[in-house]
Design an enzyme around this catalytic site. Structure first.
Site, PDB file in Angstrom:
ATOM      1  N   PHE A 178      10.125  -1.648  -1.506  1.00 28.70           N
ATOM      2  CA  PHE A 178      11.525  -1.885  -1.857  1.00 28.70           C
ATOM      3  C   PHE A 178      11.664  -2.950  -2.940  1.00 28.70           C
ATOM      4  O   PHE A 178      12.581  -2.874  -3.771  1.00 28.70           O
ATOM      5  CB  PHE A 178      12.314  -2.272  -0.608  1.00 28.70           C
ATOM      6  CG  PHE A 178      12.699  -1.094   0.234  1.00 28.70           C
ATOM      7  CD1 PHE A 178      13.790  -0.320  -0.094  1.00 28.70           C
ATOM      8  CD2 PHE A 178      11.949  -0.736   1.342  1.00 28.70           C
ATOM      9  CE1 PHE A 178      14.146   0.789   0.663  1.00 28.70           C
ATOM     10  CE2 PHE A 178      12.291   0.358   2.111  1.00 28.70           C
ATOM     11  CZ  PHE A 178      13.397   1.130   1.770  1.00 28.70           C
ATOM     12  N   HIS A 179      10.792  -3.951  -2.960  1.00 27.27           N
ATOM     13  CA  HIS A 179      10.826  -4.923  -4.057  1.00 27.27           C
ATOM     14  C   HIS A 179      10.508  -4.239  -5.391  1.00 27.27           C
ATOM     15  O   HIS A 179      11.139  -4.548  -6.417  1.00 27.27           O
ATOM     16  CB  HIS A 179       9.830  -6.055  -3.802  1.00 27.27           C
ATOM     17  CG  HIS A 179      10.346  -7.135  -2.910  1.00 27.27           C
ATOM     18  ND1 HIS A 179      10.384  -7.019  -1.532  1.00 27.27           N
ATOM     19  CD2 HIS A 179      10.867  -8.368  -3.196  1.00 27.27           C
ATOM     20  CE1 HIS A 179      10.896  -8.128  -1.019  1.00 27.27           C
ATOM     21  NE2 HIS A 179      11.191  -8.954  -1.992  1.00 27.27           N
ATOM     22  N   GLU A 180       9.554  -3.335  -5.371  1.00 28.05           N
ATOM     23  CA  GLU A 180       9.214  -2.622  -6.605  1.00 28.05           C
ATOM     24  C   GLU A 180      10.361  -1.721  -7.060  1.00 28.05           C
ATOM     25  O   GLU A 180      10.662  -1.634  -8.257  1.00 28.05           O
ATOM     26  CB  GLU A 180       7.940  -1.805  -6.386  1.00 28.05           C
ATOM     27  CG  GLU A 180       7.459  -1.060  -7.620  1.00 28.05           C
ATOM     28  CD  GLU A 180       6.997  -1.989  -8.728  1.00 28.05           C
ATOM     29  OE1 GLU A 180       7.045  -1.575  -9.909  1.00 28.05           O
ATOM     30  OE2 GLU A 180       6.608  -3.139  -8.431  1.00 28.05           O
ATOM     31  N   LEU A 181      11.020  -1.053  -6.116  1.00 26.18           N
ATOM     32  CA  LEU A 181      12.149  -0.194  -6.474  1.00 26.18           C
ATOM     33  C   LEU A 181      13.283  -1.002  -7.106  1.00 26.18           C
ATOM     34  O   LEU A 181      13.901  -0.568  -8.086  1.00 26.18           O
ATOM     35  CB  LEU A 181      12.665   0.544  -5.239  1.00 26.18           C
ATOM     36  CG  LEU A 181      11.850   1.747  -4.754  1.00 26.18           C
ATOM     37  CD1 LEU A 181      12.450   2.305  -3.476  1.00 26.18           C
ATOM     38  CD2 LEU A 181      11.806   2.829  -5.827  1.00 26.18           C
TER      39      LEU A 181
ATOM     40  N   SER B 205       8.105  -3.729   2.615  1.00 26.94           N
ATOM     41  CA  SER B 205       8.783  -4.718   1.783  1.00 26.94           C
ATOM     42  C   SER B 205       8.346  -4.618   0.323  1.00 26.94           C
ATOM     43  O   SER B 205       9.180  -4.745  -0.595  1.00 26.94           O
ATOM     44  CB  SER B 205       8.488  -6.125   2.328  1.00 26.94           C
ATOM     45  OG  SER B 205       9.080  -7.116   1.522  1.00 26.94           O
TER      46      SER B 205
END
Length: 553
Positions: free
Chosen positions: A465-468, A462
């Site tokens: 994907f939050h960083e991306l 998680s």
């Protein structure tokens, strides 16, 4: 009637000495019960007596039971009817005595006096052990509807004052080109990239077709699925980094790319599991009976196409479906979606942008000033986040589900009542939660990985994907979102400990709201904004320096 209503007088009379007196006492009881069965006039008198008692249902039932018992006793003892008149006269005397004294009680010792006798000066005012409504033991047993209404009134008043103050200080900040302007045309590569992402789903379908027809082995299918999913997530990253697009457009593209990636992984993982079950007839039949679902292995393009557009991240050959589409309901939800989306834009342009622009980097300035900016930003940021949740998870996903007749619409649970951070992550985004449980958590458990490590792996995925979704559109990788998600792990431990220690849902719920919505999100907004502004400032200064140096060269 007083004898019938008093259990003490009943016991004393029934245990009296001689049989003659006993018969006399019994005769006194009979007329007040017997006329209810035989005499209309005396029955009316009994009804009026009950009405005088305030139509109390408990008293009426109790008197009826006592009368029935006395009638049985009288029928066994009496042999003549000559004593009826005497019993009537004595019964009336006793009734008059009760009416004069206002004394009545039932067999349970509960006060059953008429209303007109209940508030005598000698009547007890304190008869039970009671708690104050706001005591700790009774506060959650009371209705707080009035306080809730008060909070709404105060909320409306405070926010109305803030709106007026903001308009007086900054004026109307929303421009005509807020939704679309000429600069939006430079984002067309992102739009074309978004339209091309479903091609990777078609590639995954072709791989499954080749596996089913035994053209490629199992390991080759797994390798091709890894290549397809990796290319699907890297393609939009490259497009965004090579284009000078708006941050909001990049965030939208990355979120869509992550959704497609999760769908492709679910499709590949589920089809692999169906192939394994197809080789074991016993397991397939057992699972079919347990889940009441067809587990036959079939590669269907129609099922994949429906899955790509359906509001779910977990693939399965069939889904629960509704019977029809409610067109009027869809229209109402679309109107709500437009209204709340406009409200989000208003709060962002009118409140959040001025606060952020007038702030400093939270880690490079006065601590008290940074705390003041974070707290000031927390309220409008919370409003935007709640509007975003309502628009996407409730309105948009339900609209999409209605148009596709998708039956399972549990897109969220009551996360606002979460007692711990762990409960929040399990309830606020059900599509992602189901995907993580199905394709990360339980596969780790089945492979012997401890539960704590499996939870850490889930949070790690998680966090990536939050960083991306934030770093790529901002063209910088500061890892604020990554570490922000990983910090949820110690928060899970702390809130679970507090919940176990205090056994009170309010403590964990307040901890969740403070950590996540008051300090967490506003801090991330300030960090990313100032880092983005610093990056743009450095980029513009470098371009200006190159422009100055170019003539000399």
């Amino acid at each position: 009637m007083a004898i019938l209503d008093s259990p003490v007088s009943l016991d004393t009379t029934s245990s009296s000495a001689d049989s003659g007196h006993f018969h006399h006492a019994t005769l006194r009881r009979r007329p007040s019960a017997q006329p209810m069965l035989d005499s209309d006039s005396n029955s009316l008198e009994g009804d009026s007596a009950i009405n005088d008692a305030g139509n109390d249902k408990n008293v009426a039932n109790l008197i009826g039971n006592l009368r029935a018992g006395v009638v049985e006793s009288a029928n066994k003892k009496l042999e003549g009817e000559s004593a009826t008149d005497e019993g009537l006269s004595s019964g009336k005397k006793e009734e008059d005595k009760v009416r004069e004294n206002g004394e009545s009680s039932n067999s349970k010792g509960v006060d059953a006096m008429p209303i007109k006798f209940a508030y005598r000066p000698s009547a007890p005012a304190h008869r039970k052990i009671r708690e104050s409504p706001l005591s700790s033991d009774a506060i959650f047993k009371q209705s707080h509807a009035g306080l809730f209404n008060l909070c709404i009134v105060v909320l409306v008043a405070v926010n109305s004052r803030l709106i007026i103050e903001n308009l007086m200080k900054y004026g109307w900040l929303i421009k005509a080109g807020f939704w679309f302007s000429s600069t939006s045309l430079r984002d067309w590569p992102l739009f074309m990239c978004c339209l091309s992402l479903p091609v990777f789903a078609l590639a995954a379908f072709l791989v499954e077709k080749l596996v089913k027809q035994n053209y490629i082995p199992e390991w080759a299918a797994v390798f091709l699925h890894v290549v397809i999913t990796t290319a699907e997530i890297l393609f939009p990253v490259v497009v965004i980094l090579r284009c000078d697009s708006a941050v909001l457009s990049g965030v939208a593209l990355m979120q869509f790319a992550c959704i497609v990636w999760l769908k492709l992984v679910s499709y590949a993982h589920t089809m692999y599991d169906l192939r394994v079950l197809a080789k074991s007839l016993d397991k397939r039949e057992a699972l079919s009976n347990y889940w009441n679902m067809d587990y036959s292995y079939d590669v269907s393009f129609k099922s994949l196409a429906y899955f790509v557009v359906a509001p779910t991240l977990c693939y399965q050959p069939s889904y629960p479906r509704t019977a029809c589409i409610r067109k009027g309901w869809v229209l109402r939800q679309l109107i709500k979606l437009v209204i709340f989306t406009g409200l989000m834009g208003f709060i962002i342009e009118q409140y959040i942008n001025p606060i952020v622009q007038n702030s400093q980097h939270p880690l490079k300035g006065d601590l008290l000033y940074a705390i003041e900016r974070v707290l000031k930003l927390s309220v409008p940021n919370l409003y935007v986040w709640l509007c975003m949740f309502y628009c996407f998870f409730h309105l948009w996903l339900n609209i999409l589900a209605e148009l596709l007749c998708f039956g399972d619409r549990e897109f969220y649970k009551d996360w606002w009542n979460a007692r711990t951070v762990e409960e929040y992550w399990r309830m606020w985004n059900m599509p992602v939660h189901k995907w993580i449980v199905r394709h990360i958590y339980f596969p780790c458990i089945r492979n012997g990985i401890p539960k704590g490590v499996a939870v850490l792996v889930a949070f790690l995925v998680s966090a990536v994907f939050h960083e991306l979704c934030i770093a790529v559109p901002c063209h910088m990788f500061k890892l604020w979102a990554f570490f922000g998600i990983l910090l949820q792990v110690p928060l899970v431990i702390v809130t679970n400990y507090l919940q176990d220690k205090f056994k009170n849902s309010m403590v964990g719920n307040m901890m969740f709201w403070c950590s996540f919505c008051i300090f967490g999100q506003p801090m991330c907004v300030l960090l990313y904004y100032h880092d983005l502004m610093n990056r743009k400032a450095s980029a513009s200064s470098s371009r200006s320096s190159l422009w100055v140096l170019s003539p000399s060269e």
